[in-house]
Write a protein that holds these residues in place. Structure first.
Motif, PDB file in Angstrom:
ATOM      1  N   THR A 253       5.989   7.665   2.812  1.00 50.94           N
ATOM      2  CA  THR A 253       7.125   7.834   3.541  1.00 50.94           C
ATOM      3  C   THR A 253       8.528   7.288   2.930  1.00 50.94           C
ATOM      4  N   ASP A 254       9.487   8.138   2.766  1.00 45.98           N
ATOM      5  CA  ASP A 254      10.774   7.680   2.262  1.00 45.98           C
ATOM      6  C   ASP A 254      11.765   7.362   3.390  1.00 45.98           C
ATOM      7  N   ARG A 255      11.623   7.570   4.725  1.00 42.74           N
ATOM      8  CA  ARG A 255      12.417   7.617   5.780  1.00 42.74           C
ATOM      9  C   ARG A 255      12.759   6.049   6.013  1.00 42.74           C
ATOM     10  N   HIS A 482       7.888   3.239  -1.229  1.00 44.27           N
ATOM     11  CA  HIS A 482       6.905   2.545  -0.122  1.00 44.27           C
ATOM     12  C   HIS A 482       6.171   3.218   0.327  1.00 44.27           C
ATOM     13  N   ALA A 483       4.656   2.723   0.432  1.00 40.18           N
ATOM     14  CA  ALA A 483       3.582   3.145   1.126  1.00 40.18           C
ATOM     15  C   ALA A 483       3.030   2.309   1.766  1.00 40.18           C
ATOM     16  N   PHE A 484       2.218   2.655   2.956  1.00 37.74           N
ATOM     17  CA  PHE A 484       1.541   1.728   3.833  1.00 37.74           C
ATOM     18  C   PHE A 484       0.290   2.142   4.148  1.00 37.74           C
ATOM     19  N   THR A 485      -0.537   0.820   4.176  1.00 37.98           N
ATOM     20  CA  THR A 485      -1.994   1.170   4.538  1.00 37.98           C
ATOM     21  C   THR A 485      -2.614   0.128   5.654  1.00 37.98           C
ATOM     22  N   THR A 486      -3.714   0.619   6.134  1.00 34.76           N
ATOM     23  CA  THR A 486      -4.295  -0.427   6.954  1.00 34.76           C
ATOM     24  C   THR A 486      -4.995  -1.567   5.999  1.00 34.76           C
ATOM     25  N   PRO A 487      -5.383  -2.689   6.802  1.00 38.75           N
ATOM     26  CA  PRO A 487      -5.765  -3.791   6.023  1.00 38.75           C
ATOM     27  C   PRO A 487      -7.290  -3.518   5.284  1.00 38.75           C
ATOM     28  N   GLU A 488      -7.841  -2.563   5.837  1.00 41.23           N
ATOM     29  CA  GLU A 488      -9.163  -2.303   5.544  1.00 41.23           C
ATOM     30  C   GLU A 488      -9.137  -1.601   4.058  1.00 41.23           C
ATOM     31  N   VAL A 489      -8.295  -0.870   3.705  1.00 42.78           N
ATOM     32  CA  VAL A 489      -7.851  -0.005   2.483  1.00 42.78           C
ATOM     33  C   VAL A 489      -7.799  -0.832   1.353  1.00 42.78           C
ATOM     34  N   LYS A 490      -8.337  -0.889   0.310  1.00 41.68           N
ATOM     35  CA  LYS A 490      -8.428  -1.826  -0.901  1.00 41.68           C
ATOM     36  C   LYS A 490      -8.062  -0.979  -2.090  1.00 41.68           C
ATOM     37  N   ASN A 491      -7.405  -1.736  -3.032  1.00 43.77           N
ATOM     38  CA  ASN A 491      -7.237  -1.074  -4.498  1.00 43.77           C
ATOM     39  C   ASN A 491      -6.403  -0.065  -4.555  1.00 43.77           C
ATOM     40  N   VAL A 492      -5.337   0.294  -3.624  1.00 44.72           N
ATOM     41  CA  VAL A 492      -4.174   0.994  -3.733  1.00 44.72           C
ATOM     42  C   VAL A 492      -3.086   0.291  -4.590  1.00 44.72           C
ATOM     43  N   PRO A 493      -2.768   0.623  -5.780  1.00 49.70           N
ATOM     44  CA  PRO A 493      -1.685  -0.100  -6.256  1.00 49.70           C
ATOM     45  C   PRO A 493      -0.212   0.546  -5.720  1.00 49.70           C
ATOM     46  N   ALA A 494       0.638  -0.339  -6.044  1.00 51.38           N
ATOM     47  CA  ALA A 494       2.144   0.076  -5.439  1.00 51.38           C
ATOM     48  C   ALA A 494       2.389   1.351  -6.145  1.00 51.38           C
ATOM     49  N   PRO A 495       3.098   2.208  -5.372  1.00 49.80           N
ATOM     50  CA  PRO A 495       3.725   3.482  -5.715  1.00 49.80           C
ATOM     51  C   PRO A 495       4.263   3.881  -6.885  1.00 49.80           C
ATOM     52  N   TYR A 496       3.704   3.794  -7.983  1.00 46.27           N
ATOM     53  CA  TYR A 496       4.659   3.827  -9.280  1.00 46.27           C
ATOM     54  C   TYR A 496       5.181   5.178  -9.376  1.00 46.27           C
ATOM     55  N   ARG A 497       6.511   5.265  -9.483  1.00 51.53           N
ATOM     56  CA  ARG A 497       7.299   6.483  -9.656  1.00 51.53           C
ATOM     57  C   ARG A 497       7.211   7.065  -8.335  1.00 51.53           C
TER      58      ARG A 497
END
Length: 509
Positions: A253-255, A482-497
């Protein structure tokens, strides 16, 4: 001058460990195999063919990254290239020929081999003026791409070009390399075939896109998920509620309001990063009265970027005076700051009624932008009519130059030069505002042919100042994502670009 894959591979491994540590994951911990990750996106994809579908938006790029790959990768921490489909590369002494050695044993999803012919056909197709590719202007320094042998390809440049490697690594425009057979069959746009870790399964327009793990992926040991389901949820609150309820696992999201709300929620994981680029307004200088610099500068001084950032983005993005981000400090770059008194003086000097229109998306964000612009211009004596349209219509009308004002963006990138060049050169098909000048043409060419990155960035600052003074574009907040995940999701890097990369993710049981 040669760059091999060995050092870059070590850097990539270090980056992977750093990312894992930053995400609170133990690199030595067992990585769970299986499961389908559900990702909530705001808009549908326009298509996967670089000619037919055009330039990816951020949501399109998120999906495409799972299916297709570019020639080389890019390390956001070091701002350096790294091996991907190419394992090494070397430049000629004059830096006008770059030779790439390709990875052996790479398969496309249709079972065909990835070869130098696929690379050459892809880029030569984009470079063919008859194809009218929207990506062509960005990479036009490439004269042609030549097959040396099955696993060797050469890029021949018009002149030395510092942006070659960043643009071969991009996943937003010309970078992803499809199967040439799918392109020739005319199926790539709706049924993409790539070399990526997931293969395309289905696409229900306006609803979802489904991909599944590609068992013959060349780097399959890094892939943990059985598949990914991308759900198209245009309403921001619906996306957020779906993440909270567990119906989806990742939300882009970008809102501003949703970002603030999600960051305050301890049950969610926040991923954020700083970048370059900017949301912008384009001013069509071909249309009267916008062909008069007094009118354009009046609009620029009436535009209150800080207010937009506060109201619409909820201060989740910074105000900017240029699109280069932190890579270069251009100072104020001649930015025409909010000054309603100066705007009124310019309107009075013009001496005639100013009536213009603005197209914007019929989304809450688009309506908010239009209404803010309308109020700001009204305060200085300019009448603005609003035209809400769907996203596809806005893109189509913008490329047809059928607008007075429109929302747009300068996409983030490792090098902002190609976009700035394409947006401003008088001979560019991507010059959407129609504004150009001999001085800008000269500076843009000097930037493009610069032999050092220092000189290139200095020229980009000069370009930013000329753009600002022309009043042909307005910034609407810089690159912070910005992006958001639930705690169960692993190994998603910060949203580069601004792009969420879920290719190496896994779901913890």
């Amino acid at each position: 001058m040669a760059t091999t894959g060995l050092a870059a591979t070590g850097t990539a491994m270090a980056l992977a460990l750093t990312l894992a540590a930053g995400l609170g994951a133990d690199p030595a911990a067992a990585q769970v195999k299986g499961g389908v990750l559900r990702v909530a996106l705001e808009t549908d994809v326009r298509g996967f063919d670089t000619v037919e579908g055009g330039v990816f938006g951020q949501t399109g790029e998120i999906v495409a990254r799972t299916i297709e790959e570019p020639l080389i990768g890019w390390n956001p921490d070091t701002n350096e290239p790294e091996p991907l489909l190419a394992v090494s590369w070397e430049a000629s002494e004059d830096q006008k020929t770059w030779t790439f050695k390709l990875r052996e044993g790479v398969k496309y999803h249709d079972g065909s081999d990835f070869t130098a012919e696929d690379v050459a056909k892809h880029y030569n197709r984009i470079l063919d003026p008859a194809m009218k590719s929207r990506s062509r202007t960005f990479i036009a320094t490439i004269q042609n791409v030549e097959v040396i042998d099955d696993l060797t390809v050469a890029f021949h440049l018009e002149h030395p070009w510092q942006a070659l490697l960043p643009y071969l690594a991009t996943t937003s425009m010309s970078g992803p390399i499809p199967a040439s057979e799918a392109v020739e069959a005319g199926t790539q746009n709706r049924h993409p075939i790539g070399t990526g870790p997931f293969r395309f399964v289905s696409w229900t327009s306006g609803d979802r896109i489904v991909v599944e793990r590609f068992e013959d992926y060349w780097n399959k040991d890094e892939i943990h998920l059985d598949g990914v389901e991308f759900r198209i949820l245009p309403d921001t609150q619906t996306r957020f509620a779906s993440l909270k309820s567990g119906e989806v696992d990742v939300m882009w999201t970008d809102r501003g309001p949703s970002i603030v709300q999600a960051k305050e929620d301890d049950s969610l994981v926040t991923l954020s990063t700083e970048g370059a680029g900017s949301a912008i307004n384009l001013v069509n200088t071909r249309n009267a009265p916008l062909d008069d610099i007094r009118v354009r500068q009046a609009i620029a001084h009436a535009w209150n970027q800080d207010a937009l950032v506060k109201i619409s983005w909820q201060n989740t993005r910074p105000s900017v005076t240029h699109p280069l981000g932190a890579v270069k400090d251009c100072g104020d770059a001649g930015y025409l700051a909010y000054d309603p008194k100066k705007a009124k003086e310019l309107v009075a000097d013009y001496g005639e009624p100013i009536r213009i229109s603005m197209i914007h998306t019929a989304t809450p964000r688009g309506r908010e932008l239009g209404e803010l612009m309308q109020q700001m211009l009204k305060q200085v004596g300019i009448e603005l009519t609003l035209e809400p349209v769907d996203q596809s219509t806005l893109v189509s009308r913008t490329f047809k130059r059928d607008f007075d004002l429109t929302g747009w963006r300068i996409a983030d990138g490792a090098d902002m030069g190609p976009q700035m060049f394409a947006l401003t050169r008088s001979d560019s098909s991507y010059n959407l505002t129609g504004w150009s000048s001999p001085e800008m043409d000269e500076v843009a060419l000097a930037m493009r042919t610069a032999l050092t990155m220092e000189e290139r960035l200095d020229k980009q600052c000069e370009m930013a100042e000329l753009i600002n003074q022309s009043g042909s574009m307005h910034y609407r907040g810089g690159g912070r994502y910005h992006a958001f995940t639930t705690p169960e999701v692993k190994n998603v890097p910060a949203p580069y670009r601004g792009v969420v990369d879920v290719t190496r993710a896994w779901i913890e049981e």
